[in-house]
Design an enzyme around this catalytic site. Structure first.
Site, PDB file in Angstrom:
ATOM      1  N   PHE A 140      -7.748   0.166  13.508  1.00 20.93           N
ATOM      2  CA  PHE A 140      -6.504  -0.046  12.760  1.00 20.93           C
ATOM      3  C   PHE A 140      -5.921   1.313  12.403  1.00 20.93           C
ATOM      4  CE2 PHE A 140      -3.696  -0.411   9.178  1.00 20.93           C
ATOM      5  CZ  PHE A 140      -2.876  -1.444   9.574  1.00 20.93           C
ATOM      6  N   ASP A 225      -9.118   9.492  11.721  1.00 17.79           N
ATOM      7  CA  ASP A 225      -8.205   8.783  10.819  1.00 17.79           C
ATOM      8  C   ASP A 225      -8.986   8.452   9.551  1.00 17.79           C
ATOM      9  OD1 ASP A 225      -6.677   7.043   9.355  1.00 17.79           O
ATOM     10  OD2 ASP A 225      -6.002   5.855  11.072  1.00 17.79           O
ATOM     11  N   LYS A 254      -2.801   7.040   1.795  1.00 20.93           N
ATOM     12  CA  LYS A 254      -3.273   6.136   0.745  1.00 20.93           C
ATOM     13  C   LYS A 254      -3.582   6.861  -0.568  1.00 20.93           C
ATOM     14  CE  LYS A 254      -4.222   2.123   3.440  1.00 20.93           C
ATOM     15  NZ  LYS A 254      -4.681   2.018   4.807  1.00 20.93           N
TER      16      LYS A 254
HETATM   17  C1  LIG Z   1      -3.794   1.874   5.993  1.00 19.29           C
HETATM   18  C2  LIG Z   1      -4.203   2.607   7.197  1.00 19.29           C
HETATM   19  C3  LIG Z   1      -3.271   3.186   8.071  1.00 19.29           C
HETATM   20  C4  LIG Z   1      -1.772   2.988   7.907  1.00 19.29           C
HETATM   21  O1  LIG Z   1      -1.279   3.433   6.698  1.00 19.29           O
HETATM   22  P1  LIG Z   1       0.158   2.915   6.177  1.00 19.29           P
HETATM   23  O2  LIG Z   1       0.433   3.769   4.990  1.00 19.29           O
HETATM   24  O3  LIG Z   1      -0.003   1.473   5.847  1.00 19.29           O
HETATM   25  O4  LIG Z   1       1.124   3.133   7.297  1.00 19.29           O
HETATM   26  C5  LIG Z   1      -3.743   3.907   9.139  1.00 19.29           C
HETATM   27  N1  LIG Z   1      -5.067   4.059   9.358  1.00 19.29           N
HETATM   28  C6  LIG Z   1      -5.990   3.513   8.556  1.00 19.29           C
HETATM   29  C7  LIG Z   1      -7.436   3.746   8.838  1.00 19.29           C
HETATM   30  C8  LIG Z   1      -5.596   2.746   7.461  1.00 19.29           C
HETATM   31  O5  LIG Z   1      -6.531   2.182   6.681  1.00 19.29           O
END
Ligand SMILES: *Cc1c(COP(=O)(O)O)cnc(C)c1O
Length: 401
Positions: A140, A225, A254
């Site tokens: 994701f 990520d 986040k």
């Molecule tokens: C939440 C998330 C994203 C995307 O972040 P947004 O601010 O919602 O665009 C990308 N990678 C990971 C691992 C995430 O948990």
């Protein structure tokens, strides 16, 4: 207005691209939130780890109010006095060399794809338009067309093509598959240290170390990520520290703002960032003084208030407690730090009903996929609050409906 009236409003006027629990919140402090009926809940999602520092952290709030009275947005056409200080703070903290600030997590992912492709052409010498980036199944990384194009989740993809080419998907946690997938045109490998949205999937020990070695051997950029795993969630500042490696590029978002504001960043340890020239990438709000001020304080309180250590201690304690809950519904509990999941057996009838029963008892959790409940409270949770959470979970998992 009561709960039903708020639900009606959302249903009438809003896009239906989410299916939230029917709890309407209007207040939060630390690990606790309240709904419009005055009911109090322990927040065990923390906005998908955006609220690691706890709801409405007083220091971040103070910074936000003060900065909002001075200056909020200049665009990058001009400079602002917060940006450089934010760069320095985050680089010192994460031992990075360069930063590129954006807003959402998905934008940080898009940014890194652009930078790594350009590096592939300019530095590695990949023929034009041939660069490949390797990603993992069940990843994701966000919701843009390019990103959902390399998702393996049919719900995320179906109906949104055609997609951006140039991505190769391999199984997660399999270093041999990475080695086998690399070609002379491979520019980067993009991976989550722990797959959060997939249900807190922890790769085998040594996986990231092996990936680091393979990427070095083939001159491939390793991109982690850490938008969800980073900033203390797993009991370390960055999850890469569990395997003592350093990614070439790290994505954070986040919790970078403690939930006050969308702030994300690409952190770079290599020459990759230097390939981007003026005009080739940007964002009106990226790096704005309000975002930078908020992020600086959000990072400072993580450290100063020892939230990372607390995540480690409380995470271990929470997981240990969950392992003592004996229920025919539970298939497995797993986690690292305060990134914890409880996977239910398929016969349990789905995780969502358990989330509703936990909500009745004052605990807000969200299912991921059908059968997994995630426990990821703010990192400021205390031992007696974990004990209370365990009592509620035990009751819901062991008592008949
Ligand atoms: C939440 C998330 C994203 C995307 O972040 P947004 O601010 O919602 O665009 C990308 N990678 C990971 C691992 C995430 O948990």
């Amino acid at each position: 207005m009561n709960t039903q009236e708020y639900l009606d409003l959302e249903n009438e006027y809003g896009a239906h691209n989410y299916k939230p629990l029917d709890v309407v919140l209007n207040r939060g402090r630390g690990v606790w939130v309240w709904d419009v009926e005055g009911k109090k809940y322990l927040d065990c999602l923390a906005a998908y780890s955006a609220v690691n520092q706890g709801h409405c952290h007083p220091e971040i709030l103070k910074t936000m109010m003060a900065q909002a009275q001075n200056l909020t947005l200049t665009s990058r056409a001009f400079r602002n006095d917060q940006l450089g200080q934010f760069y320095k703070d985050i680089c010192k903290l994460t031992r990075s060399h360069k930063v590129l600030p954006m807003n959402s997590g998905a934008e940080a992912v898009e940014t890194v794809i652009k930078a790594v492709r350009k590096w592939g052409y300019k530095v590695k010498g990949i023929p034009e338009d041939q660069a490949e980036i390797i990603v993992c199944a069940n990843n994701f990384h966000g919701r843009t067309i390019t990103i959902v194009g390399f998702s393996t989740d049919p719900t995320a993809r179906t109906g949104f093509g055609p997609f951006t080419p140039g991505f190769k998907i391999i199984p997660f946690g399999d270093a041999d598959a990475l080695e086998a997938a690399i070609t002379p045109n491979t520019a980067g490998f993009l991976v989550e240290p722990i797959q959060g949205e997939a249900g807190v999937i922890i790769p085998p020990d040594g996986y990231l170390k092996a990936a680091r070695k393979i990427c070095d051997a083939h001159n491939v950029v390793l991109i982690l990520d850490e938008i969800q795993t980073g900033l203390g969630r797993t009991g370390r500042l960055l999850a890469e520290e569990h395997e003592n490696i350093e990614a070439d590029l790290t994505l954070v978002g986040k919790a970078l703002s403690g939930g006050f504001y969308p702030v994300s960043a690409v952190l770079s340890n290599k020459e990759v960032m230097d390939v981007l020239q003026p005009g080739e990438h940007g964002s009106t709000f990226g790096g704005n003084p309000l975002a930078c001020a908020i992020a600086r304080t959000a990072l400072r309180v993580l450290k100063e208030e020892k939230m990372i250590e607390n995540a480690r201690e409380m995470g271990d304690y929470f997981l240990k407690g969950l392992k003592t809950v004996h229920s025919p519904h539970i298939k497995e509990v797993r986690g690292r730090g305060l990134m914890i999941a409880m996977e239910l057996v398929p016969e349990a009838g789905g995780a969502r009903q358990f989330c509703y029963r936990l909500a009745d008892r004052g605990m807000l959790c969200k299912e991921t996929h059908e059968n997994t409940i995630r426990f990821a409270p703010p990192l400021v949770i205390e031992k007696d609050e974990v004990d209370w959470a365990l009592e509620q979970i035990e009751a819901v998992m062991t008592k008949p409906f």
